[in-house]
Design a protein around this motif. Structure first.
Motif, PDB file in Angstrom:
ATOM      1  N   ASN A 108       0.835  -1.204   0.000  1.00  0.00           N
ATOM      2  CA  ASN A 108       0.000   0.000   0.000  1.00  0.00           C
ATOM      3  C   ASN A 108       0.863   1.244   0.000  1.00  0.00           C
ATOM      4  O   ASN A 108       0.521   2.253  -0.592  1.00  0.00           O
ATOM      5  N   LYS A 109       1.984   1.148   0.703  1.00  0.00           N
ATOM      6  CA  LYS A 109       2.844   2.310   0.797  1.00  0.00           C
ATOM      7  C   LYS A 109       3.430   2.660  -0.569  1.00  0.00           C
ATOM      8  O   LYS A 109       3.463   3.826  -0.966  1.00  0.00           O
ATOM      9  N   ALA A 110       3.864   1.626  -1.281  1.00  0.00           N
ATOM     10  CA  ALA A 110       4.393   1.868  -2.627  1.00  0.00           C
ATOM     11  C   ALA A 110       3.300   2.459  -3.506  1.00  0.00           C
ATOM     12  O   ALA A 110       3.560   3.331  -4.337  1.00  0.00           O
ATOM     13  N   ALA A 111       2.060   2.016  -3.296  1.00  0.00           N
ATOM     14  CA  ALA A 111       0.945   2.541  -4.093  1.00  0.00           C
ATOM     15  C   ALA A 111       0.761   4.026  -3.819  1.00  0.00           C
ATOM     16  O   ALA A 111       0.614   4.829  -4.744  1.00  0.00           O
ATOM     17  N   ALA A 112       0.796   4.393  -2.539  1.00  0.00           N
ATOM     18  CA  ALA A 112       0.596   5.802  -2.182  1.00  0.00           C
ATOM     19  C   ALA A 112       1.697   6.666  -2.781  1.00  0.00           C
ATOM     20  O   ALA A 112       1.446   7.758  -3.293  1.00  0.00           O
ATOM     21  N   GLU A 113       2.929   6.148  -2.728  1.00  0.00           N
ATOM     22  CA  GLU A 113       4.057   6.879  -3.293  1.00  0.00           C
ATOM     23  C   GLU A 113       3.893   7.069  -4.795  1.00  0.00           C
ATOM     24  O   GLU A 113       4.173   8.130  -5.334  1.00  0.00           O
ATOM     25  N   MET A 114       3.471   6.011  -5.431  1.00  0.00           N
ATOM     26  CA  MET A 114       3.357   6.073  -6.887  1.00  0.00           C
ATOM     27  C   MET A 114       2.270   7.062  -7.296  1.00  0.00           C
ATOM     28  O   MET A 114       2.443   7.884  -8.188  1.00  0.00           O
ATOM     29  N   ARG A 115       1.155   7.022  -6.576  1.00  0.00           N
ATOM     30  CA  ARG A 115       0.076   7.947  -6.879  1.00  0.00           C
ATOM     31  C   ARG A 115       0.552   9.382  -6.695  1.00  0.00           C
ATOM     32  O   ARG A 115       0.321  10.242  -7.538  1.00  0.00           O
ATOM     33  N   LEU A 612      -5.888  -4.200   5.289  1.00  0.00           N
ATOM     34  CA  LEU A 612      -4.930  -4.494   4.226  1.00  0.00           C
ATOM     35  C   LEU A 612      -3.540  -3.939   4.503  1.00  0.00           C
ATOM     36  O   LEU A 612      -2.688  -3.985   3.648  1.00  0.00           O
ATOM     37  N   VAL A 613      -3.300  -3.422   5.712  1.00  0.00           N
ATOM     38  CA  VAL A 613      -1.949  -2.927   5.978  1.00  0.00           C
ATOM     39  C   VAL A 613      -0.981  -4.087   6.115  1.00  0.00           C
ATOM     40  O   VAL A 613      -1.310  -5.120   6.670  1.00  0.00           O
ATOM     41  N   ALA A 614       0.198  -3.876   5.610  1.00  0.00           N
ATOM     42  CA  ALA A 614       1.227  -4.905   5.681  1.00  0.00           C
ATOM     43  C   ALA A 614       2.435  -4.317   6.405  1.00  0.00           C
ATOM     44  O   ALA A 614       2.512  -3.107   6.610  1.00  0.00           O
ATOM     45  N   ASP A 615       3.366  -5.199   6.762  1.00  0.00           N
ATOM     46  CA  ASP A 615       4.577  -4.745   7.441  1.00  0.00           C
ATOM     47  C   ASP A 615       5.215  -3.557   6.747  1.00  0.00           C
ATOM     48  O   ASP A 615       5.577  -2.562   7.359  1.00  0.00           O
ATOM     49  N   SER A 616       5.364  -3.704   5.444  1.00  0.00           N
ATOM     50  CA  SER A 616       6.133  -2.696   4.716  1.00  0.00           C
ATOM     51  C   SER A 616       5.434  -1.354   4.689  1.00  0.00           C
ATOM     52  O   SER A 616       6.043  -0.344   4.353  1.00  0.00           O
ATOM     53  N   ASP A 617       4.134  -1.342   5.052  1.00  0.00           N
ATOM     54  CA  ASP A 617       3.460  -0.052   5.086  1.00  0.00           C
ATOM     55  C   ASP A 617       3.889   0.775   6.287  1.00  0.00           C
ATOM     56  O   ASP A 617       3.564   1.949   6.390  1.00  0.00           O
ATOM     57  N   GLN A 618       4.616   0.147   7.209  1.00  0.00           N
ATOM     58  CA  GLN A 618       5.039   0.904   8.393  1.00  0.00           C
ATOM     59  C   GLN A 618       6.425   1.500   8.236  1.00  0.00           C
ATOM     60  O   GLN A 618       6.990   1.979   9.200  1.00  0.00           O
ATOM     61  N   ILE A 619       6.982   1.411   7.078  1.00  0.00           N
ATOM     62  CA  ILE A 619       8.314   1.976   6.896  1.00  0.00           C
ATOM     63  C   ILE A 619       8.244   3.468   7.169  1.00  0.00           C
ATOM     64  O   ILE A 619       7.378   4.161   6.631  1.00  0.00           O
ATOM     65  N   PRO A 620       9.113   3.949   8.056  1.00  0.00           N
ATOM     66  CA  PRO A 620       8.953   5.345   8.476  1.00  0.00           C
ATOM     67  C   PRO A 620       9.163   6.307   7.313  1.00  0.00           C
ATOM     68  O   PRO A 620      10.019   6.089   6.467  1.00  0.00           O
ATOM     69  N   ASP A 621       8.342   7.341   7.309  1.00  0.00           N
ATOM     70  CA  ASP A 621       8.573   8.405   6.345  1.00  0.00           C
ATOM     71  C   ASP A 621       9.756   9.204   6.840  1.00  0.00           C
ATOM     72  O   ASP A 621       9.820   9.549   8.015  1.00  0.00           O
ATOM     73  N   GLN A 622      10.694   9.481   5.999  1.00  0.00           N
ATOM     74  CA  GLN A 622      11.867  10.231   6.436  1.00  0.00           C
ATOM     75  C   GLN A 622      11.746  11.649   5.922  1.00  0.00           C
ATOM     76  O   GLN A 622      11.828  11.901   4.729  1.00  0.00           O
ATOM     77  N   ASP A 623      11.508  12.518   6.852  1.00  0.00           N
ATOM     78  CA  ASP A 623      11.362  13.926   6.540  1.00  0.00           C
ATOM     79  C   ASP A 623      12.711  14.463   6.048  1.00  0.00           C
ATOM     80  O   ASP A 623      13.736  14.214   6.655  1.00  0.00           O
ATOM     81  N   ASP A 624      12.689  15.188   4.945  1.00  0.00           N
ATOM     82  CA  ASP A 624      13.950  15.665   4.399  1.00  0.00           C
ATOM     83  C   ASP A 624      14.688  16.606   5.339  1.00  0.00           C
ATOM     84  O   ASP A 624      15.898  16.690   5.330  1.00  0.00           O
ATOM     85  N   GLU A 625      13.906  17.325   6.151  1.00  0.00           N
ATOM     86  CA  GLU A 625      14.533  18.314   7.030  1.00  0.00           C
ATOM     87  C   GLU A 625      15.193  17.685   8.264  1.00  0.00           C
ATOM     88  O   GLU A 625      16.215  18.132   8.738  1.00  0.00           O
ATOM     89  N   SER A 626      14.577  16.646   8.786  1.00  0.00           N
ATOM     90  CA  SER A 626      15.088  16.108  10.047  1.00  0.00           C
ATOM     91  C   SER A 626      16.138  15.030   9.766  1.00  0.00           C
ATOM     92  O   SER A 626      16.402  14.681   8.625  1.00  0.00           O
ATOM     93  N   LEU A 627      16.691  14.492  10.838  1.00  0.00           N
ATOM     94  CA  LEU A 627      17.734  13.487  10.663  1.00  0.00           C
ATOM     95  C   LEU A 627      17.164  12.101  10.407  1.00  0.00           C
ATOM     96  O   LEU A 627      17.847  11.209   9.963  1.00  0.00           O
TER      97      LEU A 627
END
Ligand SMILES: Nc1ncnc2c1ncn2[C@@H]1O[C@H](COP(=O)(O)OP(=O)(O)OP(=O)(O)O)[C@@H](O)[C@H]1O
Ligand SMILES: [Mg+2]
Length: 813
Positions: A108-115, A612-627
């Motif tokens: 799902n996460k890859a889907a959101a990114e692609m959209r 429908l959430v899967a493990d990989s949907d929990q990959i943290p979003d990495q904010d460009d500004e923070s570390l």
């Protein structure tokens, strides 16, 4: 009522879908700092801009028209980027209606990114296209069509835990001996059949021995129970959709007319059912590609699949590598495009990955290259034990961040199995390294979260007996097992659902008056909350009302168990998730009658999202500004992602490759593909490590180096520490290792590290000892005897060590 805070939202993720070029297409004025100046519509992207930053074969894949297209290429060669650009191209240049596009991603996460990426390119109209996983796409079709199969549209989706419960009930009803027929094994068998599109009737017809006949019987009863609960499991979602399309030509025609473009990422991991789904949607008749065909007839949809046979890692879930290998035969008029340039990794990383994967037999050799130069060497480290390995990783990340060579968010640590994360967590907590573990005991698997979801499911679908039973007396409200048994017996007698029976519990023979009152209270609460769901109330509002009205929150708040405080936090998080969901903008209604986009984000839609959430949907979003934070995950979850810095840990035979695979060539090949996936996630820096001693089931295991480690070419390696350079303690704990395969470098090093056999001191708790490296200590416990004796010894500031006495340089004082 407790009110819940909303956690802050984070920004764009560090995923391989990230396409810096797309940002370059829109100058800063469009990025949103100056709201007044901001144009309402994005400027139309020109064809040149859409093809910018693509090499020749990538461009060909983007602009290809007509026949089915297969893009096969190694890791990091831009398959996902091409697929994303092609969608933008279809909308922008070929004027495809966004609603006519179906793109399938693996998570799902890859889907959101692609959209999001496509929206960046062509604007908000892209919202109504379907970019989703196979499962999500099927749910949307089923919600609309499944009544034809006698399900109600609001069916529940059972996850792995629900499936297990249900199968356990089924096996109990059939009086199956759990030793001979473990419910898990039965489930696995059922799942395999569903992935091969074999329904329970056909499974029964095929069964030709007692074992199979029993399994088939369980399959049949399991399906019956699912259906009467108006529920489907994950595998049903795909199988039922395929059967639906096959059974009802008008339904098939609707979706064939709707989806004119079907695109599938990670095609190597599709199973047979998913393959069949693609075929159903795209029509099989290749003659329809003729130019002069009837303009009114629906020709086949344009199909594009991208994948890499070397990255197929889900055979255990039924993925069939043949789907990609046989594409050209399955779609005879198809075209194949190969991509050979890798844009992700340095040449050293690619050489390492190629050296490992090239040992698999029967694969098509690939010529993957990078123009990024050799880059840093691959750092190798042989640790004393798993704690030392984790300390090495933490220290190295520290060094990189201090030198500003990387931020924590650039780093991923991979391991073979979830259990390996614990040691890293301990060290990271101690050293204050920010991190997130993806997978493991997942948020949605926690008891309180499951309870809350079960409440919502039961409100949306009172036929869902598994959910209803879960919450009927949770928190305790005086509806005991006896009362439930009475109601259940009545439901069976009258052929009603469990909830219908609860609604007139007073008629149940043998039921206590006190229970009847408690049940009446429960039913009144359910009916009241149900009216909110039926009225389309927001998911977060219903959830908050449910937690309050059911007494669930009060019970946790009153509890003195400190864990219950964490439970409250988790529920607050769930409400926040629901609130974010309800706040998401709903796409504008389209004029397309087949558009299935839900009109409002109510409870059923929310449940669909969380089911429908899967493990990989929990990959943290990495904010460009923070570390950012270090991401810890299993290799399976890492598919499709990329990170500047990767640590591949636990490279020991028996750990990775996994113990189970050691004697089986097919399984070993799958492990090797997993290693290839892991190695190719790294962009600039790659670390590989193993531990000489690793505790397994409480006893130290001495695993030899992973064969994958031996296969890495010497010239790309920088060994920070080899087995020969271990501390004196380790040299002496190393047991006689089994003779290694062909005398490789690390096998030699292992041999050097082997200690001499010595007399085993006889120790008991309380004894004082001295150790060559740790000094004085006190024995805390001793397990095993003679050669196998292991002592836990407290060395004060060095901590408690578990030592195999046969090898440890310990003397009794
Ligand atoms: N022509 C190109 N020029 C520059 N960068 C590119 C180009 N093509 C792809 N990339 C970048 O290379 C990286 C890998 O691309 P992508 O993730 O699409 O590869 P992939 O083939 O899907 O990999 P995987 O097999 O791991 O899924 C991404 O960061 C992407 O933006
Ligand atoms: Mg990809």
């Amino acid at each position: 009522m407790t009110s819940f805070p909303i956690p802050a939202r984070s920004d764009s993720a560090r995923q391989s879908l990230t396409d810096p070029d797309a940002d370059a297409l829109f100058p800063a004025s469009d990025a949103g700092s100056d709201l007044e100046e901001r144009p309402r519509r994005r400027p139309r992207v020109t064809a040149d801009q859409l093809l910018e930053g693509l090499n020749e074969p990538q461009r060909e894949a983007v602009v290809h028209e007509g026949a089915p297209l297969l893009v096969v290429a190694g890791a990091g060669s831009g398959k996902t980027r091409v697929l994303t650009r092609r969608i933008a191209w279809l909308i922008s240049e070929r004027k495809a209606h966004p609603g006519s596009i179906l793109a399938i991603t693996f998570t799902n996460k890859a889907a959101a990114e692609m959209r999001a990426r496509v929206e960046d390119l062509v604007g908000g109209r892209a919202k109504i296209m379907w970019v989703s996983t196979f499962h999500s796409a099927c749910v949307r079709i089923l919600r609309k069509e499944v009544e034809r199969f006698g399900y109600k549209s609001g069916f529940s989706i059972y996850d792995a835990a629900d499936q297990k419960r249900l199968m356990a009930l089924v096996c109990k009803d059939l009086e199956l001996d759990p030793k001979r027929y473990p419910p898990n094994a039965v489930l696995h068998w059922v799942s395999n059949h569903k992935n091969d599109l074999v329904d329970h009737e056909s499974a029964a017809a095929r069964a030709d021995n007692d074992l199979e006949r029993t399994y088939a019987e369980a399959y049949s009863l399991y399906q019956q129970r699912l259906k009467s609960a108006n529920a489907m499991d994950f595998d049903d979602l795909i199988m039922t959709t395929v059967h639906l399309l096959q059974a009802f030509p008008d339904v098939r025609e609707t979706y064939r007319r709707r989806f004119r473009h079907v695109l599938v990422d990670e095609y190597q991991d599709t199973n047979h059912a998913q393959y069949a789904l693609v075929r159903e949607l795209c029509a099989e008749d290749p003659s329809a590609y003729d130019a002069g065909s009837d303009p009114d007839a629906v020709g086949p949809a344009e199909l594009m699949v991208v994948g890499d046979a070397d990255q197929s890692i889900y055979a255990f879930r039924g993925a069939n590598i043949r789907n990609i290998l046989d594409f050209e035969e399955d779609f005879p008029q198809s075209r194949t495009i190969l991509l050979e340039q890798n844009y992700r990794s340095t040449q050293n990383i690619l050489s390492a990955a190629n050296a490992v994967i090239s040992r698999n037999q029967g694969r098509k050799p690939k010529n993957l290259w990078s123009d990024q130069g050799r880059g840093e060497p691959i750092v190798g480290y042989v640790a004393d034990d798993e704690h030392d390995e984790a300390r090495f990783v933490a220290k190295e990340i520290d060094t990189l961040t201090d030198a500003k060579a990387a931020r924590p968010g650039d780093v991923a640590v991979f391991y073979r199995t979830n259990a390996q994360s614990r040691v890293f967590e301990e060290v990271f907590i101690r050293t204050g390294m920010p991190y997130k573990v993806v997978g493991g005991v997942r948020f949605y698997e926690r008891k309180e979260v499951r309870d809350a979801i079960a409440y919502l499911r039961m409100l949306a679908n009172t036929d869902d007996e598994i959910s209803l039973r879960r919450v009927v007396n949770e928190p305790k409200r005086g509806i005991g097992d006896r009362a439930i048994a009475c109601v259940e017996a009545m439901a069976r007698r009258d052929g009603t659902t469990f909830f219908e029976a609860l609604q007139h519990a007073e008629d149940a023979p043998g039921i206590a008056t006190r229970s009847v009152t408690c049940i009446a209270g429960f039913v009144a609460m359910v009916e009241e909350l149900q009216s909110m769901v039926d009225a389309g109330e927001r998911a977060d509002v219903v959830l908050e009302a449910t937690l309050a009205r059911s007494g669930y929150l009060a019970a946790l708040e009153e509890s003195e168990d400190p864990q219950d405080e964490t439970r409250l936090d988790n529920l607050a998080e769930l409400v926040a998730v629901a609130r974010e969901f309800a706040d998401e903008p709903v796409p504008p209604p389209s004029d397309d009658p087949a558009d299935l986009t839900p009109a409002r984000p109510g409870v059923p839609e929310f449940l669909e999202r969380v089911s429908l959430v899967a493990d990989s949907d929990q990959i943290p979003d990495q904010d460009d500004e923070s570390l950012g934070v270090v991401t810890l995950m299993t290799l399976h979850t890492a598919k499709g992602l990329e990170f500047p810095v990767v640590f591949l840990t636990g490279l020991e035979d028996g750990v990775f490759p996994h113990q189970r695979s050691l004697g089986d060539r097919t399984e070993l090949e799958e492990e090797r593909r997993l290693a290839y996936v892991g190695l190719t996630r790294a962009e600039q820096r790659l670390y590989v490590s193993r531990a000489l001693v690793r505790s397994a089931w409480g006893a130290p295991a001495h695993n030899p180096a992973s064969r994958f480690l031996d296969e890495l070419p010497d010239e790309v390696m920088d060994w920070r520490r080899t087995a020969a350079e271990q501390s004196s303690w380790n040299r002496s704990v190393m047991p006689q290792l089994p003779t290694r395969r062909f005398g490789s470098a690390s096998a030699k090093a292992d041999a050097e590290a082997r200690g001499q056999k010595r007399e085993v001191p006889s120790l008991s708790p309380g004894d004082r000892v001295t150790h060559d490296s740790f000094g004085m200590g006190t024995v805390v416990a001793v397990e095993g005897a003679a050669d196998k004796a292991v002592a836990s010894i407290d060395f004060g500031s060095d901590g408690v060590k578990r030592l195999l006495l046969r090898y440890a340089p310990v003397e009794k004082l």
